[in-house]
Design an enzyme around this catalytic site. Structure first.
Site, PDB file in Angstrom:
ATOM      1  N   SER A 158     -26.794  -9.877   7.247  1.00  0.00           N
ATOM      2  CA  SER A 158     -28.132  -9.581   7.697  1.00  0.00           C
ATOM      3  C   SER A 158     -28.545 -11.004   8.084  1.00  0.00           C
ATOM      4  CB  SER A 158     -28.905  -8.784   6.751  1.00  0.00           C
ATOM      5  OG  SER A 158     -30.193  -8.985   6.936  1.00  0.00           O
ATOM      6  N   TYR A 216     -31.459  -7.830  -2.114  1.00  0.00           N
ATOM      7  CA  TYR A 216     -30.669  -7.589  -1.058  1.00  0.00           C
ATOM      8  C   TYR A 216     -30.311  -8.867  -0.498  1.00  0.00           C
ATOM      9  CZ  TYR A 216     -30.368  -5.679   4.021  1.00  0.00           C
ATOM     10  OH  TYR A 216     -29.933  -5.317   5.201  1.00  0.00           O
TER      11      TYR A 216
HETATM   12  P1  NAP Z   1     -28.371   2.602   6.642  1.00  0.00           P
HETATM   13  O1  NAP Z   1     -29.487   3.143   6.422  1.00  0.00           O
HETATM   14  O2  NAP Z   1     -27.804   1.297   6.000  1.00  0.00           O
HETATM   15  O3  NAP Z   1     -26.933   3.798   6.245  1.00  0.00           O
HETATM   16  C1  NAP Z   1     -25.658   3.871   6.941  1.00  0.00           C
HETATM   17  C2  NAP Z   1     -25.024   5.034   6.263  1.00  0.00           C
HETATM   18  O4  NAP Z   1     -24.400   4.469   5.195  1.00  0.00           O
HETATM   19  C3  NAP Z   1     -25.675   6.127   5.781  1.00  0.00           C
HETATM   20  O5  NAP Z   1     -25.259   7.203   6.623  1.00  0.00           O
HETATM   21  C4  NAP Z   1     -25.681   6.152   4.373  1.00  0.00           C
HETATM   22  O6  NAP Z   1     -25.708   7.439   3.782  1.00  0.00           O
HETATM   23  C5  NAP Z   1     -24.031   5.526   4.003  1.00  0.00           C
HETATM   24  N1  NAP Z   1     -24.121   4.855   2.909  1.00  0.00           N
HETATM   25  C6  NAP Z   1     -24.975   4.504   2.259  1.00  0.00           C
HETATM   26  N2  NAP Z   1     -24.077   4.411   0.860  1.00  0.00           N
HETATM   27  C7  NAP Z   1     -23.024   4.662   0.947  1.00  0.00           C
HETATM   28  C8  NAP Z   1     -21.977   4.493   0.173  1.00  0.00           C
HETATM   29  N3  NAP Z   1     -21.930   4.068  -1.183  1.00  0.00           N
HETATM   30  N4  NAP Z   1     -20.812   4.700   0.658  1.00  0.00           N
HETATM   31  C9  NAP Z   1     -20.476   5.107   1.876  1.00  0.00           C
HETATM   32  N5  NAP Z   1     -21.477   5.336   2.899  1.00  0.00           N
HETATM   33  C10 NAP Z   1     -22.611   4.976   2.380  1.00  0.00           C
HETATM   34  O7  NAP Z   1     -28.022   2.001   8.104  1.00  0.00           O
HETATM   35  P2  NAP Z   1     -28.347   0.924   9.082  1.00  0.00           P
HETATM   36  O8  NAP Z   1     -29.738   0.603   8.925  1.00  0.00           O
HETATM   37  O9  NAP Z   1     -27.589   1.013  10.175  1.00  0.00           O
HETATM   38  O10 NAP Z   1     -27.625  -0.394   8.393  1.00  0.00           O
HETATM   39  C11 NAP Z   1     -26.269  -0.708   8.394  1.00  0.00           C
HETATM   40  C12 NAP Z   1     -25.942  -1.982   7.830  1.00  0.00           C
HETATM   41  O11 NAP Z   1     -26.813  -2.925   8.488  1.00  0.00           O
HETATM   42  C13 NAP Z   1     -26.421  -2.085   6.225  1.00  0.00           C
HETATM   43  O12 NAP Z   1     -25.629  -2.894   5.514  1.00  0.00           O
HETATM   44  C14 NAP Z   1     -27.551  -2.973   6.315  1.00  0.00           C
HETATM   45  O13 NAP Z   1     -28.052  -3.620   5.436  1.00  0.00           O
HETATM   46  C15 NAP Z   1     -27.417  -3.721   7.488  1.00  0.00           C
HETATM   47  N6  NAP Z   1     -28.479  -4.162   8.313  1.00  0.00           N
HETATM   48  C16 NAP Z   1     -29.410  -3.409   8.865  1.00  0.00           C
HETATM   49  C17 NAP Z   1     -30.499  -3.886   9.568  1.00  0.00           C
HETATM   50  C18 NAP Z   1     -31.501  -2.859  10.129  1.00  0.00           C
HETATM   51  O14 NAP Z   1     -32.663  -3.425  10.530  1.00  0.00           O
HETATM   52  N7  NAP Z   1     -31.298  -1.571  10.416  1.00  0.00           N
HETATM   53  C19 NAP Z   1     -30.809  -5.275   9.600  1.00  0.00           C
HETATM   54  C20 NAP Z   1     -29.816  -6.272   8.957  1.00  0.00           C
HETATM   55  C21 NAP Z   1     -28.898  -5.624   8.251  1.00  0.00           C
HETATM   56  P3  NAP Z   1     -26.875   7.917   2.970  1.00  0.00           P
HETATM   57  O15 NAP Z   1     -28.081   7.887   4.453  1.00  0.00           O
HETATM   58  O16 NAP Z   1     -26.768   9.220   2.449  1.00  0.00           O
HETATM   59  O17 NAP Z   1     -27.488   6.826   2.099  1.00  0.00           O
END
Ligand code: NAP
Length: 251
Positions: free
Chosen positions: A143, A156
């Site tokens: 991130s 985080y």
């Molecule tokens: P997300 O909300 O982080 O979730 C993605 C999926 O992962 C959800 O279906 C979630 O299920 C599942 N998950 C959670 N815990 C898990 C586990 N222990 N084992 C397997 N699956 C699991 O989605 P996102 O916003 O697309 O983020 C994806 C990644 O990008 C993350 O690492 C996040 O930190 C990073 N990131 C995101 C952003 C942003 O702006 N969105 C920015 C920078 C970095 P549940 O819904 O049931 O928990």
């Protein structure tokens, strides 16, 4: 455009957001895709979307904080899809917002487990297979929080910095096995997680957009494109690199 015909990609957290976009992008490039998520119904929707694109997909319900689940997820992928060429380790958890002297210790530990320890576990079992085959590419989702400090988000930020440290160390350890390992560092991306935190508050959305000189949030597909590029032959001399994809956020 990458051509992954005959290749197998695994994506964790693929039920929604960035992981779902990544699964679709690997499929569009011709790969067979293992769709991993703790949320089975969400993963099933992604599988349907991949299959609608005409590609093969395998649903794996697994918790990436569990060593046994991660070991199984790799074994099932190799057995059912015939190998493992690319992995996008993408699960992370924001935790809560609090200053360090008030940050709940159990939340800190849980964010560390989901965001950092999961990356170690995934790479451990992916690399066992990739070392045997003498090839592979891994991308870990960090991130912008892996590069700068953010008040109120100590767990985080620490875990996302650790993802970059793990990525660089793994790149050094496995370069001579023909395996490249990189990280992607998104800015704020319009995913269900982001919508949840913005909570329909137009002021919060304006503030999030204002941090991006391009004047908008990112789209999941823009991160997926970077992940596919990092796995492709076009990135054949790129390893250990934290690729920032953030609309200018960090400038
Ligand atoms: P997300 O909300 O982080 O979730 C993605 C999926 O992962 C959800 O279906 C979630 O299920 C599942 N998950 C959670 N815990 C898990 C586990 N222990 N084992 C397997 N699956 C699991 O989605 P996102 O916003 O697309 O983020 C994806 C990644 O990008 C993350 O690492 C996040 O930190 C990073 N990131 C995101 C952003 C942003 O702006 N969105 C920015 C920078 C970095 P549940 O819904 O049931 O928990």
């Amino acid at each position: 455009m990458a051509d992954f015909t005959g290749k197998v990609a695994l994506v964790t957290g693929a039920g929604l957001g960035i992981g779902q976009a990544s699964a679709l992008a690997f499929a569009a490039a011709g790969a067979r895709v293992a769709v991993v998520d703790i949320d089975g119904p969400a993963a099933a929707r992604t599988v349907e979307m991949v299959e609608e694109q005409g590609a093969d997909a395998l649903l794996i319900e697994a918790d990436v904080t569990s060593s046994a689940d991660v070991e199984r997820m790799i074994a099932v992928t190799v057995e059912s899809l015939g190998g493992l060429d690319f992995a996008h380790n993408n699960v992370g958890n924001l935790g809560t917002r609090a200053l360090i002297h008030e940050y709940p210790e159990d939340v800190f530990e849980s964010v560390t487990r989901v965001t950092q320890v999961s990356m170690f576990l995934c790479m451990k079992y992916e690399l066992r297979h990739m070392v045997q085959q003498g090839a592979g590419a891994i991308v870990n989702t960090s991130s912008v929080a892996g590069v700068i400090g953010l008040p109120g988000e100590s767990a985080y930020v620490a875990a996302k910095h650790a993802v970059i440290g793990l990525t660089k160390t793994a790149a050094l350890e496995y370069s001579d096995h023909g395996i490249r390992i990189n990280a992607v560092c998104p800015g704020v991306i319009r995913t269900p997680m982001t919508e949840f935190f913005l909570d329909g508050d137009p002021e919060a959305e304006r503030a999030a957009v204002a941090r991006h000189p391009m004047g908008r949030l990112g789209e999941p597909a823009e991160i997926a494109d970077a992940v596919v590029w990092l796995c492709s032959e076009e990135a054949s001399f790129v390893t250990g690199h934290p690729l920032v994809v953030d609309g200018g956020h960090l400038l």
